[in-house]
Design an enzyme around this catalytic site. Structure first.
Site, PDB file in Angstrom:
ATOM      1  N   ASP A 164       0.816  -1.213   0.000  1.00 27.76           N
ATOM      2  CA  ASP A 164       0.000   0.000   0.000  1.00 27.76           C
ATOM      3  C   ASP A 164       0.859   1.276   0.000  1.00 27.76           C
ATOM      4  O   ASP A 164       1.908   1.318   0.628  1.00 27.76           O
ATOM      5  CB  ASP A 164      -0.897  -0.043   1.247  1.00 27.76           C
ATOM      6  CG  ASP A 164      -2.072   0.911   1.149  1.00 27.76           C
ATOM      7  OD1 ASP A 164      -2.342   1.423   0.039  1.00 27.76           O
ATOM      8  OD2 ASP A 164      -2.734   1.137   2.181  1.00 27.76           O
ATOM      9  N   GLU A 278      -3.216  -0.401  -8.189  1.00 28.64           N
ATOM     10  CA  GLU A 278      -4.199   0.604  -7.775  1.00 28.64           C
ATOM     11  C   GLU A 278      -3.548   1.976  -7.868  1.00 28.64           C
ATOM     12  O   GLU A 278      -2.371   2.126  -7.560  1.00 28.64           O
ATOM     13  CB  GLU A 278      -4.674   0.344  -6.336  1.00 28.64           C
ATOM     14  CG  GLU A 278      -5.549   1.474  -5.792  1.00 28.64           C
ATOM     15  CD  GLU A 278      -6.294   1.117  -4.517  1.00 28.64           C
ATOM     16  OE1 GLU A 278      -6.974   0.073  -4.483  1.00 28.64           O
ATOM     17  OE2 GLU A 278      -6.193   1.891  -3.544  1.00 28.64           O
TER      18      GLU A 278
END
Ligand code: ZN
Length: 499
Positions: A164, A278
């Protein structure tokens, strides 16, 4: 083979026991700790070469008992395919970040309680580089902790793994090397939020200075593609006059170039390994307008970038560990626009970052995104750990809270939080029985949330860790209590997304 572990006299954790790859695998209890045990018949004995531990011969073959070490975790992922993270595509999904590395069993139970993988695809290994730094963890530790948690609970339906908020190609390499499957690219350092309020002349200067070669574009070509044009996307009409176009390009142009650079690096480094990407711009100062989303998505596509989810910066405030702050009607309009754009340019998922405890947002996002949604939570599992501790050892929890209050003004700097020390109860004023209630108190909750790194790292004058070892000890000796708190808490997060 069935007499393998059963005949070995080891106390196996039944949920973990599985026959696969020609052997029998389970966690076993010994001296209050958990070890890995593998029973392999003679024909599969070679497989034990991948593992470390003590072996003993049995009539049925060989039994190995070894530590929950990185080598044994890697062997589990090699031989038990369902423990190997994989891309989840556009399936409705939830990332359940775990700062302490002890939360996966509770996360697994919550996913099961709402219908399992078919209902919502989980991402158990997930941590940002920033949080790894704060908690002193490495990508492999994040991966291994989730592997052991899934194995203990007998989770065999698969998982994603989200590296992330990656900011550099070195971040990508570090996470790719240990088997992460989803790469969240955070180009926020390349987003120019000052464009939001800049005058047209300033925007013209900013756009002229964009890295045009890297964008494989010219200002003239850009103007030709967008200026004076209006695009219909479902209920939306996205119109680009000069100010709208130049503002979008000035604000996000360098970020688009950075994402394209990161994406090229990822695909080259991953080679044949399937990965997904992402794009997250949630951690910027100002909201992403629908026109800006349109511009970013169409430019990334032009540059050949493929992504599975995108996290815009929505209107209002998504603060850590508390519900949405802002006008829900405004948010609904905003989510509707971003969801329409995600269907138009993808389809890809809308990603809700800082997604923990946004209970008023979930029904809105679930309805408008029509399943094309990824929910990302992280710190709320730490708060459930504190809730567990508060119930077991109130005095210790009180000392963590007192310390968190001391650290708050320093630690809040890199987070979007609005708690005020003056509005949070003083530690001495809270009766013992009311201490768990601090976790429902807006100000106390944010104070506890953002100070986790300091709590874990604080060293006493005698050189020992002031809180961390005791905190971990309490959670390790009360795994059922922690898992139960996590399950209860996350069922509330996941259920709104299950059709
Ligand atoms: Zn984020």
């Amino acid at each position: 083979m069935s007499e393998g572990l059963a005949g070995s006299g080891l106390e196996t954790l039944e949920a973990s026991r599985v026959e696969a790859a020609g052997a029998e695998w389970a966690l076993v209890r010994r001296d209050g700790g958990l070890l890995l045990a593998v029973a392999a018949p003679a024909v599969a004995a070679r497989l034990l070469d991948d593992l470390e531990g003590d072996t003993m011969g049995t009539p049925a073959g060989t039994v190995l008992v070894g530590p929950r070490s990185p080598k044994n975790a890697a062997a589990l992922r090699r031989h038990l395919a369902w423990l190997r993270p994989r891309p989840l595509g556009t399936k409705t999904s939830a990332g359940l970040g775990d700062r302490l590395g002890l939360a996966t069993p509770g996360h697994v139970r919550a996913v099961r309680a709402v219908g399992g993988f078919a209902a919502i695809a989980p991402i158990f290994p997930q941590q940002s580089i920033r949080e790894m730094t704060r908690t002193g963890r490495t990508p492999i530790e994040v991966m291994d902790d989730a592997t052991w948690g899934m194995f203990a609970e007998g989770w065999r339906d698969g998982t994603g793994a989200d590296a992330d908020h990656l900011k550099t190609t070195a971040d990508i390499d570090a996470c790719l090397a240990v088997g992460f499957s989803m790469f969240t690219i955070d180009p926020s350092e390349h987003v120019d939020s000052s464009a939001d309020t800049a005058a047209l002349a300033t925007l013209r200067d900013k756009v002229a200075a964009l890295p045009w070669a890297e964008l494989a574009d010219t200002e003239e070509a850009l103007r030709k593609r967008f200026l004076g044009r209006s695009f219909a996307v479902e209920h939306l009409k996205v119109a680009f006059d000069e100010a709208v176009l130049l503002r979008a390009a000035a604000k996000y142009g360098k970020a688009v170039a950075h994402v394209a650079r990161m994406s090229r690096h990822l695909l080259k480094a991953a080679g044949p390994t399937p990965v997904e990407l992402e794009v997250s711009v949630d951690e910027t100062d100002t909201p992403t307008s629908p026109a800006e989303h349109y511009w970013v998505a169409s430019e990334l596509k032009r540059l050949g970038v493929a992504w599975v989810s995108l996290a815009p910066r929505f209107v209002g405030r998504f603060e850590k560990g508390v519900d949405y702050i802002g006008d829900l009607a405004e948010l609904e309009k905003d989510v509707a626009a971003h969801a329409a754009l995600a269907r138009h340019f993808g389809p890809y998922k809308l990603s809700l970052h800082s997604g923990s405890d946004k209970f008023s947002v979930y029904p809105i996002a679930a309805r408008l995104a029509k399943g094309l949604v990824h929910l990302k939570t992280a710190g709320t599992s730490y708060l459930e750990a504190l809730r567990t501790v508060a119930a077991i050892d109130a005095a210790f929890f009180r000392s963590i809270y007192a310390f968190a209050r001391e650290r708050y003004d320093t630690d809040k700097a890199s987070y979007h939080v609005s708690a005020e020390l003056a509005k949070a109860p003083l530690p001495a004023d809270v009766p013992q029985a009311d201490l768990p209630g601090l976790l429902e108190h807006f100000h106390a909750r944010e104070i506890l949330h953002v100070t986790f790194g300091s709590v874990l790292k604080e060293v006493s004058p005698d050189g020992t860790l002031r809180f961390k070892d005791r905190l971990f000890g309490l959670l390790r000796s009360n795994p059922e209590a922690y898992a139960a708190h996590l399950e209860r808490h996350f069922v509330r997060h996941l259920r709104p997304f299950v059709p």
